[in-house]
Scaffold this motif. Structure first.
Motif, mmCIF file in Angstrom:
data_model
loop_
_atom_site.group_PDB
_atom_site.id
_atom_site.type_symbol
_atom_site.label_atom_id
_atom_site.label_comp_id
_atom_site.label_asym_id
_atom_site.label_seq_id
_atom_site.Cartn_x
_atom_site.Cartn_y
_atom_site.Cartn_z
ATOM 1 N N ALA A 368 -2.640 2.425 -0.254
ATOM 2 C CA ALA A 368 -1.253 2.094 -0.573
ATOM 3 C C ALA A 368 -0.548 1.869 0.751
ATOM 4 O O ALA A 368 -0.217 2.820 1.454
ATOM 5 N N ARG A 399 -2.810 -1.303 -3.070
ATOM 6 C CA ARG A 399 -1.378 -1.541 -3.274
ATOM 7 C C ARG A 399 -0.677 -1.953 -1.983
ATOM 8 O O ARG A 399 -1.049 -1.509 -0.901
ATOM 9 N N ALA A 511 -0.446 1.308 -11.701
ATOM 10 C CA ALA A 511 -0.581 1.447 -10.253
ATOM 11 C C ALA A 511 -1.332 2.709 -9.850
ATOM 12 O O ALA A 511 -1.928 2.767 -8.772
#
Length: 565
Positions: A368, A399, A511
């Motif tokens: 992320a 992400r 997510a």
């Protein structure tokens, strides 16, 4: 199917009709509601039945009542709107301490201070009750509303006997008084560190304002005194206050970006005491080796507290105007006096970023990566593409956090690479800081509309405390792209309120690889939901933020409740 829900339809198989789990006996049935299920665009139900913390029936009153026993508790919603529990996909919880506590940070946001005089006065109050030599800290000042960043000359008026350290609302810029500069030995001979910079007077002397990594220079000497750590009880109470606020705003799940195992222990203790909030963790990149040594992989933990990956920084701040761009900002460069400012480059080069990403990816963890500027994002995508070439992995769902300034080529790469983008929705608070990016970039900033139409997976977040962890305000911001001052930023990226709800529910679940257990109100999923005072899809867009959360339900249990009036 409408294109607006196209990417959501890819997350899990959508069941189009009302559902009842076979031979179920419900603990609770909620009837006479306006249930926005988020299973597909426009889908509504009247009732929900819950057993053992999960949904066992969704549909009409008549259908759902067939699933209940005579002893089931029946709750009449009286026409109120129900949505899935909100999932804040990226924020930064910290404990809230009383103003009098030596551990508290003074709120310097626009609601608390409207000018430098009020800022100085509030910090003086804090200094007066803080032992000499211990820091006076503040957070949330907005330079655009104060008329500029508070310099050392301004903060010296607070105290010359305390370190005064305040942080900008972006979290990426800080300002300190002369006490701190002297303690750290920062002078006009001190160079800017990699990935950061000092603002300076005309003679080159740092004026107390520092950007990005420059803040760290104040702590290298080790001379800054700190108060004794809070007691465990103080810390737990402080976090509980923060989480109670999340629950009061309908947030049932969060992802903490930049966490640690010590914080995970704190959250375990709170959940043992009854905290219902579901927490997913992205561990800080600085603790990657510890994560690997412990053998942690994505999904470590359970549905209440788990780890999905590693939070990485590669890039800087949008609202702080430090992110790295391909084209210059529409502002004068404070160093050259010319319009040749491109932001602050990241500390890592491409090779270093590739190496870090591969280390995370090869150990089965989700990446992320914080990145705002288009020039930063291009580097992140190059690294994602490189690691997939080296070690292909289907459904890695890496992400990009914030992903604020994009272009058509960037979004095409994101789509091709199956990257999840976790976008900001903070124009309401910070739209006035977007002016320096210029109209040509506005319609590709926060690209919710374009990304949804392209089938890109999108999640939403508050980035709290950068903007308020209030989903109804965030949903209004997504639907209007309008600041509190009436500034419209990125009109072409407006989305419908129901789409915004989807990004704040199913988007967040996807997510964190949890879309099979949460994010929509469907049979078999966790009974996490929110009762609202009005229907956001039928409310005047500028008034969505005024909709109240009447009840927050987690696992079928009411964990927050307030009267409608």
């Amino acid at each position: 199917m409408p294109t607006s829900f196209r990417f959501l339809s890819l997350l899990i198989p959508v069941i189009w009709s009302a559902h009842v789990e076979a031979n179920s006996i419900s603990d609770t049935i909620w009837v006479n509601g306006n249930v926005i299920t988020i299973s597909k665009m426009g889908h509504r139900a009247q009732a929900i039945s819950i057993k053992n913390k999960k949904i066992v029936a969704v549909g009409s009153n008549e259908l759902v009542r067939k699933s209940v026993s005579k002893t089931a508790v029946v709750i009449d919603l009286k026409g109120k709107t129900v949505v899935p529990g909100f999932n804040d996909a990226h924020l930064h919880p910290s404990p809230k301490y009383p103003f009098e506590s030596v551990h508290s940070t003074v709120d310097l946001g626009p609601a608390a201070v409207k000018n430098n005089e009020e800022l100085i006065g509030l910090l003086k109050r804090k200094a007066a009750i803080t032992p000499e030599g211990l820091p006076v800290r503040g957070f949330g000042y907005q330079d655009t509303k104060l008329g500029g960043h508070p310099t050392r000359q301004i903060l010296d008026q607070v105290s010359l006997k305390h370190p005064v350290i305040i942080r900008h609302s972006s979290g990426h810029i800080s300002a300190v008084n002369s006490y701190v500069l002297k303690l750290a030995g920062i002078t006009k001979a001190t160079p800017d560190p990699p990935g950061g910079s000092f603002d300076r007077d005309t003679d080159g002397t740092p004026n107390g304002v520092c950007r990005e990594s420059a803040l760290g220079e104040f702590f290298k000497s080790g001379k800054l005194k700190e108060a004794s750590p809070p007691t465990e009880k103080e810390e737990l109470n402080g976090y509980q206050k923060t989480f109670d606020e999340y629950l009061s705003n309908g947030i049932t799940s969060i992802t903490e970006a930049g966490s640690s195992f010590s914080k995970m222990t704190v959250y375990q203790k709170l959940q043992a005491q009854g905290l219902a909030l579901r927490i997913n963790l992205l561990i800080s990149e600085s603790r990657l080796d510890e994560v690997i040594q412990k053998g942690v992989v994505r999904g470590y933990g359970n549905e209440n507290l788990r780890i999905s990956g590693i939070k990485v920084f590669h890039g800087n701040s949008l609202s702080g105007r430090t992110c790295w761009l391909n084209q210059p900002y529409d502002m004068v460069n404070p160093e050259t006096g010319k319009k040749d400012y491109y932001g602050i480059p990241p500390k890592r080069n491409q090779t270093e970023l590739d190496s870090l990403f591969f280390k995370i990816h090869s150990h089965g963890l989700q990446i992320a990566c914080h990145s705002n500027g288009d020039r930063e994002i291009e580097m992140v995508l190059s690294s994602f593409e490189k690691i997939q070439q080296l070690e292909p992995r289907i459904n890695s769902r890496h992400r990009i956090e914030h992903c604020s300034i994009t272009t058509d080529p960037i979004l095409k790469r994101i789509k091709t690479d199956s990257v999840v983008i976790v976008l900001h929705s903070y124009v309401y608070e910070h739209g006035d800081k977007m002016l320096v990016y210029g109209p040509a970039r506005w319609n590709m900033m926060f690209p919710n509309r374009t990304a949804i139409d392209m089938g890109i997976a999108v999640a939403q977040h508050s980035d709290a405390p950068i903007s308020a962890a209030i989903p109804m305000l965030r949903i209004q911001s997504l639907a209007t792209c309008t600041s509190a001052e009436g500034i419209v930023i990125g009109e072409k990226q407006r989305i419908l309120p129901e789409e915004a709800i989807g990004l704040w529910t199913r988007g967040g679940a996807y997510a964190s690889f949890e879309e099979r257990i949460k994010g929509s109100l469907e049979v078999g999923k966790l009974a996490d939901m929110v009762v609202l005072s009005a229907d956001p899809t039928k409310t005047e867009l500028s008034k969505i933020k005024d909709i109240k959360v009447l009840q927050t339900i987690i696992g079928g249990k009411i964990v927050y409740e307030q009267n409608e009036n």
